[in-house]
Design a protein around this motif. Structure first.
Motif, PDB file in Angstrom:
ATOM      1  N   UNK A  92     -12.195   2.034 -13.335  1.00 42.98           N
ATOM      2  CA  UNK A  92     -11.000   1.526 -12.654  1.00 42.98           C
ATOM      3  C   UNK A  92     -10.170   2.699 -12.128  1.00 42.98           C
ATOM      4  N   UNK A  93     -10.048   3.722 -12.960  1.00 40.45           N
ATOM      5  CA  UNK A  93      -9.289   4.907 -12.547  1.00 40.45           C
ATOM      6  C   UNK A  93      -9.928   5.561 -11.313  1.00 40.45           C
ATOM      7  N   UNK A  94     -11.263   5.686 -11.380  1.00 37.87           N
ATOM      8  CA  UNK A  94     -11.987   6.291 -10.268  1.00 37.87           C
ATOM      9  C   UNK A  94     -11.808   5.452  -8.985  1.00 37.87           C
ATOM     10  N   UNK A  95     -11.960   4.130  -9.178  1.00 35.36           N
ATOM     11  CA  UNK A  95     -11.824   3.218  -8.031  1.00 35.36           C
ATOM     12  C   UNK A  95     -10.436   3.300  -7.418  1.00 35.36           C
ATOM     13  N   UNK A  96      -9.424   3.335  -8.282  1.00 36.95           N
ATOM     14  CA  UNK A  96      -8.041   3.396  -7.810  1.00 36.95           C
ATOM     15  C   UNK A  96      -7.779   4.703  -7.061  1.00 36.95           C
ATOM     16  N   UNK A 128     -11.484   3.893   6.216  1.00 35.10           N
ATOM     17  CA  UNK A 128     -10.803   2.601   6.441  1.00 35.10           C
ATOM     18  C   UNK A 128     -11.286   1.971   7.754  1.00 35.10           C
ATOM     19  N   UNK A 129     -11.420   2.805   8.787  1.00 34.44           N
ATOM     20  CA  UNK A 129     -11.854   2.256  10.086  1.00 34.44           C
ATOM     21  C   UNK A 129     -13.288   1.727  10.015  1.00 34.44           C
ATOM     22  N   UNK A 132      -9.365   4.302  -3.721  1.00 36.12           N
ATOM     23  CA  UNK A 132      -8.797   3.270  -2.851  1.00 36.12           C
ATOM     24  C   UNK A 132      -7.386   3.584  -2.381  1.00 36.12           C
ATOM     25  N   UNK A 133      -6.540   4.003  -3.325  1.00 34.18           N
ATOM     26  CA  UNK A 133      -5.123   4.180  -2.973  1.00 34.18           C
ATOM     27  C   UNK A 133      -4.909   5.463  -2.173  1.00 34.18           C
ATOM     28  N   UNK A 193       0.846  -1.207   0.000  1.00 35.51           N
ATOM     29  CA  UNK A 193       0.000   0.000   0.000  1.00 35.51           C
ATOM     30  C   UNK A 193       0.875   1.249   0.000  1.00 35.51           C
ATOM     31  N   UNK A 194       1.935   1.232   0.805  1.00 38.89           N
ATOM     32  CA  UNK A 194       2.838   2.391   0.871  1.00 38.89           C
ATOM     33  C   UNK A 194       3.477   2.650  -0.494  1.00 38.89           C
ATOM     34  N   UNK A 195       3.970   1.579  -1.097  1.00 41.41           N
ATOM     35  CA  UNK A 195       4.633   1.723  -2.392  1.00 41.41           C
ATOM     36  C   UNK A 195       3.644   2.211  -3.456  1.00 41.41           C
ATOM     37  N   UNK A 196       2.467   1.553  -3.475  1.00 44.86           N
ATOM     38  CA  UNK A 196       1.446   1.949  -4.454  1.00 44.86           C
ATOM     39  C   UNK A 196       0.984   3.388  -4.200  1.00 44.86           C
ATOM     40  N   UNK A 197       0.900   3.767  -2.924  1.00 50.97           N
ATOM     41  CA  UNK A 197       0.488   5.129  -2.578  1.00 50.97           C
ATOM     42  C   UNK A 197       1.512   6.155  -3.016  1.00 50.97           C
TER      43      UNK A 197
END
Lengths: 320, 302
Positions: free
Chosen positions: A262-266, A307-308, A269-270, A242-246
């Motif tokens: 997909x772009x919107x979702x990413x 997230x929580x 999410x990220x 997650x850190x790397x992708x972020x």
């Protein structure tokens, strides 16, 4: 209501106490501080670089050890509690799962705040001790060697005679010794001459570390949400991804079609970790403005809440 | 009339079933199958059964830690998942699940806070329970350094912190020496006399026989037998006659008479003590002697 607060603070306090007494926490803090201070010394000596190398590496170490600590603390406080069975006794008491989950997050956040503080102090020292023109700060290095002795000998003596927790008092002594060192070095320059307090220290590092600390709070929320189901190694591995992708989320998103789902979702999410990476701003001599900090805090608060919520939804129906 | 009966029950389970499923939702094991139980106020109820018979699963469902797949379950008249009902329940699990970095006193203070106890009342309650379970000397020691028996005592103390109406105990005497075991049984009997309802799971049948009013025997998740201990143990057509040993002539006369009456020669044997009673008596005597000696020793006197 008072009972609820008492329960919440008891759960948080217990989790913090347990975490602060675990040798692994002391080891992570020591390793992080050692890497933050010593690695720039070696790099600068070899390459003749100046303080910004120290800054870059110390901020990178804060992220690296931060995710290890977030994953470890979340799992130690939640996954291990589920696995060891202590949670059975807690949930046999009148404690709601939401309160339990939030208290655990609070405990991990307190632990990370302590880590970020240590990391900030270590970063100040790293930048201050970086050799300028290949000349080491002899006084600073002597003080640095004294830090472990000042921290651990009193803790060991206390442990031997009073059976108090070695880890807790070693941590306390270590942090106090680091703060003392910053104060001492703040009053002299590299040659040991008296200067105005703090004039030789790059104080911009502290808000930079705090900004990274806010990013670590997002990552700790993810860690806690995972920890109700996954063990420590898996949680830390997911956090690293997650850190790397972020960190590269900007680049990843530009690779996708402009208006795709997909772009919107990413994007949703990220986590946008780039917003919390202050090294570029500081390298160009800038400072972190209040608006940058406020924007990052608001983003982190919104992301962490989301997230929580997901984490709690997963934890709420967990059977033990 | 029906309402009166229902209010008397502290635990009501009707056709309770629990099926564990795998990741894909496929059933893997039926741990509890169609169990119907009623536990009445003020009684000590025992759940007996071999390993894997569903005792712990039943207790976890009563605590709301596991959700029944089907059936009806009410604890103190409410759903077991209700948070408020848990303030009236005390639970001691099978293993001593305790925070090993904390001391016995810290653990009890923590659980007392979860019950909302505070101030002088909390301090008194914790002190009293530490004394009651015999851990005064070890209250400041970390639980991670405790023996299994000592950890069980902490487990029992935390279950009694809130002065509960319903006490659920999973193997309460496991890991305890016979004297501690006797003390725990006496404590449970005293609690029952105060009107507490106690549900116990155990493999130690002699312990259950000593203290339970009623029991249910579980096998493969189903209730095979249930009823009062007295009823289950009594063999209606056999009697035991205990008397001070008479002379051989008198004994033969009695036996002959009984044989004429029943057609079967009665068996004669000496009444024996149990190993537990011999152990408790011996150790208590030795402890009492050593206490007496140490209190009379010159060092102590000085």
């Amino acid at each position: 209501m008072r009972v609820c607060f008492r329960q919440f603070f008891s759960l948080t306090g217990l989790a913090v106490t347990e975490l602060f007494r675990q040798p692994a926490f002391l080891l992570v803090i020591l390793s992080s501080t050692a890497c933050t201070i010593l690695v720039p010394l070696a790099i600068s000596h070899q390459l003749g670089q100046q303080g910004h190398l120290a800054l870059d590496s110390s901020l990178a170490f804060e992220f690296m050890f931060g995710i290890v600590l977030a994953g470890y603390a979340a799992c130690a406080t939640l996954h291990n509690e589920c696995r060891s069975g202590t949670i059975l006794i807690v949930f046999s008491k009148p404690v709601s799962r939401l309160m339990f989950f939030l208290a655990k997050y609070m405990a991990v956040s307190i632990l990370l705040a302590f880590f970020v503080f240590c990391s900030g102090v270590a970063s100040l020292l790293a930048e201050r001790l970086t050799p300028r023109n290949f000349e080491f700060d002899a006084l600073g290095l002597r003080l640095l060697l004294a830090v472990p002795l000042v921290a651990f000998i009193p803790a060991a003596v206390l442990n031997y005679f009073t059976r108090r927790s070695f880890v807790f008092y070693a941590l306390l002594g270590f942090v106090l010794a680091l703060i003392g060192m910053v104060i001492a070095l703040g009053m002299v320059n590299g040659e040991g001459a008296r200067v105005a307090f703090g004039s030789q220290i790059d104080w911009r590092i502290l808000p930079a570390c705090a900004l990274e600390g806010i990013a670590l709070l997002i990552l700790s929320a993810i860690a806690l949400s995972l920890a109700s189901r996954l063990p420590t190694p898996t949680t830390i591995a997911v956090l690293a991804v997650v850190l790397f992708a972020g960190l590269i989320s900007d680049h990843l998103i530009t690779l996708l079609p402009q208006s795709g789902t997909v772009r919107f979702g990413l994007q949703m999410l990220l986590p946008d970790i780039q917003a919390f990476w202050p090294a570029d701003r500081l390298a160009s001599g800038g400072i972190l403005s209040l608006s940058v900090m406020a924007h990052a805090t608001a983003y982190a608060a919104a992301y962490t809440s989301g997230v929580l919520c997901i984490g709690y939804a997963s934890f709420r129906n967990r059977q033990f | 009339m029906k309402d009166e009966g229902i209010s008397e029950f502290v635990i009501e389970a009707r056709n309770l079933t629990k099926v564990f499923r795998d990741f894909w939702g496929r059933p893997t094991v039926k741990a509890v199958n169609n169990v119907t139980l009623d536990v009445r106020r003020g009684e000590i109820f025992g759940l007996l059964g071999p390993n894997g018979s569903g005792k712990s699963t039943t207790i976890k469902m009563i605590l709301g830690l596991l959700h029944p797949t089907s059936g009806h379950l009410a604890v103190l008249g409410q759903s077991p998942r209700s948070v408020s009902v848990k303030s009236r329940i005390g639970f001691m699990p099978e293993e001593s699940y305790l925070y090993k970095y904390l001391t016995a006193e810290e653990i009890l203070n923590f659980y007392a806070n979860l019950y909302g106890l505070s101030g002088q009342h909390k301090t008194e309650r914790v002190d009293a329970l530490i004394g009651q379970v015999g851990l005064t000397h070890a209250r400041h020691r970390r639980v991670g350094e405790f023996s299994k028996g000592m950890a069980r005592r902490v487990g029992l103390a935390q279950a009694l912190l809130n002065d509960p109406d319903l006490i659920l105990l999973d193997e309460p005497t496991s890991g305890l020496d016979p004297i501690a075991c006797r003390e725990v049984k006496d404590l449970l009997l005293a609690l029952a006399r105060q009107g507490k309802t106690i549900l116990i799971c155990s493999h130690h049948l002699s312990d259950m026989q000593d203290i339970c009013n009623r029991v249910a025997i579980l096998l493969q998740g189903e209730v095979c037998a249930s009823g009062s201990v007295q009823d289950l143990l009594t063999t209606p057509d056999t009697l035991k006659l205990t008397l001070q040993a008479p002379s051989q002539t008198t004994l033969n006369t009695i036996l002959d008479m009984l044989e004429r009456e029943t057609g079967i020669r009665p068996q004669v044997d000496h009444t024996g003590r149990t190993l537990e009673s011999v152990f408790i008596e011996t150790v208590s005597q030795r402890r009492s002697d050593s206490t007496h000696k140490s209190s009379c020793s010159p060092e102590k006197s000085v």
